[in-house]
Design an enzyme around this catalytic site. Structure first.
Site, short mmCIF file in Angstrom:
data_model
loop_
_atom_site.label_atom_id
_atom_site.label_comp_id
_atom_site.label_asym_id
_atom_site.label_seq_id
_atom_site.Cartn_x
_atom_site.Cartn_y
_atom_site.Cartn_z
N HIS A 306 0.85 -1.18 0.00
CA HIS A 306 0.00 0.00 0.00
C HIS A 306 0.90 1.24 0.00
CE1 HIS A 306 -4.04 -1.84 0.98
NE2 HIS A 306 -3.24 -2.86 1.27
N GLU A 365 3.33 0.17 3.96
CA GLU A 365 2.96 1.51 3.48
C GLU A 365 4.17 2.15 2.80
OE1 GLU A 365 0.01 2.52 3.40
OE2 GLU A 365 -1.10 1.44 4.95
#
Length: 395
Positions: A306, A365
């Site tokens: 992500h 992330e």
């Protein structure tokens, strides 16, 4: 590259002729041992492509072999010739060219069509990589999986659950390309023996979970969808920040891991550009396909790419296995990303995976800033993630 078998040829001989590991030839041709080959049979040689060259005035056959670092017999094989003297000036010669550079160039706007093209290139160049479709998106776009490796450690990587995080797809595809290129050329990466990793792991890659959403962010809506999507998007026709699938459901809030909590506290109560978890868990075809894949394969480790934050999350409700701690420490060391065990979040793919299988799951992330991240961060993110991509295989 494909070649036609001659009398007396064997996979072992091809392994020597093209300086390739025998097990990759076996895998590329779906064979379990060096069985006797039949004359005229087609054999795939991974890591090579054909380059055409016209014989010039001063082109001696042995000079061509020397120039391309090939044996004369390799040239004879791909040209279906018996005698090097049978070539004539002006004739087009097939040259088996070893691939030494990446074929994936991901630092670009990367939509579902480009992904499909790059998957085709990878599988053609590295035929020991298999590809399949695990499901379809709302629009009917295929959700592709790549798979490679001969080991028992089952790893899964995915990207682009969220539409405006599409940069994760080319990052993941280039990581795969880097691995395969080192494998075929028997090179190490950061001192790590890639041959041994290939024999240790069984890798699953779903590079674009949400193809409809990615295409929406990059190209805007189809005319037939425009009115509905503008409504979901708060009246705006600018879809650059769109996160959900094409029905306005956040795919990473779709999994039955305390889904009811997310449903209750999420502000959008109807389809939206982001954060709407749906009316029930697992209503969206993309989420259903990912759940079915995990159930069928029994992965030991899962990594979901992500953006953004330069950190990763690896715990859920105390259900994560002890090895997740060791993996998290190594991921932090090789990437510089911050390791976070718990966050106040539920219903994600990583959450559900840990809950259901009690195996190590990570939400990574990538990068830092506002989604979608700019392509100027691409190279930095790629180098940060290379360490994590490999560490998941060797820890």
């Amino acid at each position: 590259m494909k070649v036609k078998v001659r009398s007396g040829d064997s996979l072992e001989y091809f392994s020597q002729l093209f300086m390739l590991p025998m097990h990759l030839l076996l895998d590329a041709n779906k064979m379990t041992n060096d069985t006797i080959l039949e004359k005229g049979q087609t054999i795939q040689i991974p890591g090579f492509e054909i380059e055409n060259r016209i014989i010039g005035q001063n082109d001696a056959f042995w000079r061509l072999a020397l120039h391309y670092n090939l044996s004369i017999d390799a040239l004879l094989l791909v040209n279906q010739k018996r005698n090097p003297n049978s070539f004539e000036k002006g004739e087009t010669v097939n040259i088996p060219k070893r691939m030494i550079k990446p074929i994936i160039h991901g630092q670009t706007f990367y939509d579902s069509a480009l992904l499909e093209t790059d998957i085709r290139k990878l599988v053609e160049m590295y035929p020991f990589v298999s590809t399949s479709t695990i499901g379809q998106s709302v629009r009917g776009n295929p959700i592709y999986e790549l798979r490679f490796g001969k080991g028992d450690l089952k790893l899964h990587y995915n990207a682009s659950f969220h539409a405006n995080e599409w940069i994760t797809t080319p990052i993941l595809m280039q990581l795969v390309n880097t691995f395969l290129l080192a494998l075929i050329n028997q090179r190490t990466i950061r001192g790590i023996d890639i041959q041994s990793l290939y024999n240790r792991v069984d890798v699953s890659i779903v590079p674009m979970v949400n193809p409809d959403g990615v295409d929406l962010v990059l190209h805007g809506p189809l005319e037939s969808e425009r009115a509905q999507l503008v409504t979901y998007n708060g009246g705006s026709s600018d879809f650059v920040g769109w996160k959900a699938n094409i029905r306005g459901v956040d795919l990473n809030n779709q999994f039955p891991a305390k889904w009811e909590i997310e449903k209750e506290r999420k502000i959008p109560k109807a389809p939206s550009a982001r954060d709407f978890p749906g009316n029930e868990p697992l209503t969206e075809p993309e989420a259903i396909a990912m759940a079915q894949l995990a159930k069928e394969r029994n992965f030991h480790r899962l990594l979901a790419f992500h953006t953004q934050g330069e950190e990763f999350y690896w715990g859920y409700e105390g259900l994560e296995p002890s090895e997740a701690y060791s993996l998290a420490n190594e991921f932090e060391r090789v990437s510089g990303y911050r390791s976070v065990q718990y966050i106040d979040s539920h219903a994600g793919y990583k959450d559900w995976f840990i809950q259901e299988f009690k195996q190590a799951g990570f939400t990574l992330e990538l990068g830092k800033g506002i989604n979608p991240l700019p392509l100027s961060q691409y190279k930095k993110i790629y180098h940060e993630m290379l360490g994590i991509f490999l560490a998941a295989m060797y820890v």
